[in-house]
Design a protein around this motif. Sequence first.
Motif, PDB file in Angstrom:
ATOM      1  N   GLU A 282      19.464   5.546  55.177  1.00 39.03           N
ATOM      2  CA  GLU A 282      18.251   4.942  55.745  1.00 39.03           C
ATOM      3  C   GLU A 282      17.000   5.524  55.089  1.00 39.03           C
ATOM      4  O   GLU A 282      16.065   4.806  54.740  1.00 39.03           O
ATOM      5  CB  GLU A 282      18.149   5.194  57.261  1.00 39.03           C
ATOM      6  N   PHE A 283      17.012   6.858  54.947  1.00 41.77           N
ATOM      7  CA  PHE A 283      15.866   7.530  54.340  1.00 41.77           C
ATOM      8  C   PHE A 283      15.719   7.080  52.883  1.00 41.77           C
ATOM      9  O   PHE A 283      14.630   6.808  52.395  1.00 41.77           O
ATOM     10  CB  PHE A 283      16.062   9.052  54.422  1.00 41.77           C
ATOM     11  N   CYS A 284      16.856   6.971  52.211  1.00 40.29           N
ATOM     12  CA  CYS A 284      16.871   6.569  50.811  1.00 40.29           C
ATOM     13  C   CYS A 284      16.304   5.154  50.647  1.00 40.29           C
ATOM     14  O   CYS A 284      15.512   4.891  49.740  1.00 40.29           O
ATOM     15  CB  CYS A 284      18.303   6.653  50.319  1.00 40.29           C
ATOM     16  N   GLU A 285      16.682   4.262  51.548  1.00 44.31           N
ATOM     17  CA  GLU A 285      16.173   2.884  51.456  1.00 44.31           C
ATOM     18  C   GLU A 285      14.650   2.861  51.630  1.00 44.31           C
ATOM     19  O   GLU A 285      13.928   2.212  50.874  1.00 44.31           O
ATOM     20  CB  GLU A 285      16.834   1.993  52.524  1.00 44.31           C
ATOM     21  N   LEU A 286      14.176   3.621  52.639  1.00 48.36           N
ATOM     22  CA  LEU A 286      12.741   3.665  52.904  1.00 48.36           C
ATOM     23  C   LEU A 286      11.958   4.192  51.705  1.00 48.36           C
ATOM     24  O   LEU A 286      10.868   3.725  51.399  1.00 48.36           O
ATOM     25  CB  LEU A 286      12.475   4.569  54.120  1.00 48.36           C
ATOM     26  N   MET A 287      12.528   5.198  51.028  1.00 46.55           N
ATOM     27  CA  MET A 287      11.781   5.910  49.991  1.00 46.55           C
ATOM     28  C   MET A 287      12.093   5.436  48.568  1.00 46.55           C
ATOM     29  O   MET A 287      11.709   6.083  47.600  1.00 46.55           O
ATOM     30  CB  MET A 287      12.047   7.416  50.121  1.00 46.55           C
ATOM     31  N   THR A 288      12.810   4.316  48.450  1.00 49.33           N
ATOM     32  CA  THR A 288      13.076   3.771  47.114  1.00 49.33           C
ATOM     33  C   THR A 288      12.099   2.621  46.879  1.00 49.33           C
ATOM     34  O   THR A 288      12.034   1.682  47.667  1.00 49.33           O
ATOM     35  CB  THR A 288      14.542   3.315  46.993  1.00 49.33           C
ATOM     36  N   ASP A 289      11.322   2.711  45.810  1.00 48.94           N
ATOM     37  CA  ASP A 289      10.219   1.755  45.615  1.00 48.94           C
ATOM     38  C   ASP A 289      10.678   0.433  44.996  1.00 48.94           C
ATOM     39  O   ASP A 289      11.861   0.251  44.703  1.00 48.94           O
ATOM     40  CB  ASP A 289       9.070   2.411  44.833  1.00 48.94           C
ATOM     41  N   ILE A 290       9.704  -0.461  44.778  1.00 55.71           N
ATOM     42  CA  ILE A 290      10.002  -1.790  44.230  1.00 55.71           C
ATOM     43  C   ILE A 290      10.657  -1.722  42.847  1.00 55.71           C
ATOM     44  O   ILE A 290      11.298  -2.665  42.424  1.00 55.71           O
ATOM     45  CB  ILE A 290       8.719  -2.682  44.139  1.00 55.71           C
TER      46      ILE A 290
END
Length: 452
Positions: A282-290
């Motif tokens: 979840e954290f990874c999804e939030l913090m992975t940019d466009i």
Amino acid sequence: MDSNVANVESEGFPHAARKNLNIIIVGASLGGLAIALALKRMPSPHAHNITLLERNPTALLHNQGAGIVAGGDTLKFFERYNKCNRDVAARSGRRQYLDQNGKVVHYEDVRQNMTSWDLVYHMLRANVDGVKSAYCEVPDEDKDDGRVKHLHGHKVTGLKEKEDKMVVNYEASDGNEGEMEADLVIGADGPSSTVRSLLAPQVERKYAGYVALRGTVQEDEASPEAREAFCERFVFSHSKGIQILAYLIPGVNGTLEPGKRLINFVYYTNFPSPSLEDPSPEFCELMTDIHGQYHHITMPPGMMNPKAWEKQRKIAKEKLAPQFAEVVCATKKPFVQAVTDVIAPTNEFMNGRVILIGDALAGFRPHTVASTSQACFDAMILADMIEGKVSRKDWKEQTLGFARTIHKRGVDMGERSQHQDLPLEEHIHDRNVASTPREQEVWPEWAISDVL
Ligand SMILES: Cc1cc2nc3c(=O)[nH]c(=O)nc-3n(C[C@H](O)[C@H](O)[C@H](O)COP(=O)(O)OP(=O)(O)OC[C@H]3O[C@@H](n4cnc5c(N)ncnc54)[C@H](O)[C@@H]3O)c2cc1C
Ligand SMILES: *[C@@H]1O[C@H](CO)[C@@H](O)[C@H](O)[C@H]1NC(C)=O
Ligand SMILES: *[C@@H]1O[C@H](CO)[C@@H](O)[C@H](O)[C@H]1NC(C)=O
Ligand SMILES: *[C@@H]1O[C@H](CO)[C@@H](O)[C@H](O)[C@H]1NC(C)=O
């Protein structure tokens, strides 16, 4: 003995009473610029030679476009050193609490000053090294001012002692490496400080288990309900695992014109993850940019993956008071800041020839609204110590007292608001504690007992 060095023994500080020091400041964000300005303005006969080394490859740091609460030390710093003829803050006269339906359930008439990171940055640059901008005019130089050189694209990589001096190694953004000598090195290089990691490698920066989602909406783009709730107000709301606050800050180019100011929000939400190095999905999804790049601490404005942001907007609509949900959903360039804890065991190394200030000394949780104030306080009192107005012992006691007290307070406040289901009264108590002026502090024994 060098005639420059009058009372070295008196304080045990190697630079006491020296009038023209070569000083290198590592990091040229708010902390680095604040100490550069305080040293530059030190009255004659002091005239220091100050060099700022900033790793950022561009001449100006990128604006994150977010708010800063201007606490007593920030205001005091500007009163003392700023020569730009403009106001540094927008004002609020009331603090209020909304329930989930958006109804005001409590208010207190408290005055508060709020500013923006970019306005503070540009005012400091105008004063420190004459950078022109639409934010403020550049003040005239005084013949008594020290010299300041601002070098961007200079990343500090190493430090060593050479007789009574320090040698600083850097990597320039053109790929060249170099070194410079200084009498004093000030680490103002932020919560992941290189200077700190070279001298106190055991210190860790740890993830606190939640993030702050942040953004702004221009006043005249908000609904009448949202303007009514937020304009000239400092507003909070909370529910289990969620805490949000909003306040008005200066707008584009620092404007304080009604309608053009910005409603700034800070929305804390839990994102469990074992650590920054080993993120949860979840954290990874939030913090992975466009572009698919993972940011372990800050997701810059305008870079969030729209899918991850859509999830947060949906949660905001379900859980927040309507005025808060509106500004969260209307924000065009949200950004994310993982909340972390870090504090150095001390602020001076190499017998006082290397000193840490600001976030490099202690990176607070944002609830304390004290990071910029700490940077300003550290800058003022360090300059006073170098000038000989404050003793080394007082300087150390006060700066470490500030760092330890506010650091602990931030951890306590964050743990209570994110992980416990607190009644409103306790949140109000926490908020009041957060903005207690530092001048009213009495350092608890544990904060200063092992200072010296
Ligand atoms: C670009 C930016 C935007 C920010 N926006 C906000 C905001 O909107 N609201 C808010 O409340 N706070 C914001 N902050 C944090 C706030 O500025 C700090 O809390 C405050 O400035 C005091 O921190 P500091 O200057 O000690 O450290 P920081 O602000 O973290 O600055 C450290 C500086 O050191 C530089 N640096 C790091 N390592 C090296 C190295 N090895 N060599 C040379 N330079 C190095 C960094 O590039 C950075 O400019 C922001 C910080 C930055 C850098
Ligand atoms: C904010 O600024 C005003 C005017 O400068 C001042 O009177 C007030 O005390 C300040 N408030 C705080 C909390 O610093
Ligand atoms: C802000 O200042 C820049 C110049 O630095 C100018 O181009 C821009 O139009 C200004 N924007 C507003 C809204 O004033
Ligand atoms: C000023 O300080 C820098 C860095 O310490 C140094 O390289 C430079 O030679 C100094 N200038 C003078 C005039 O001492």
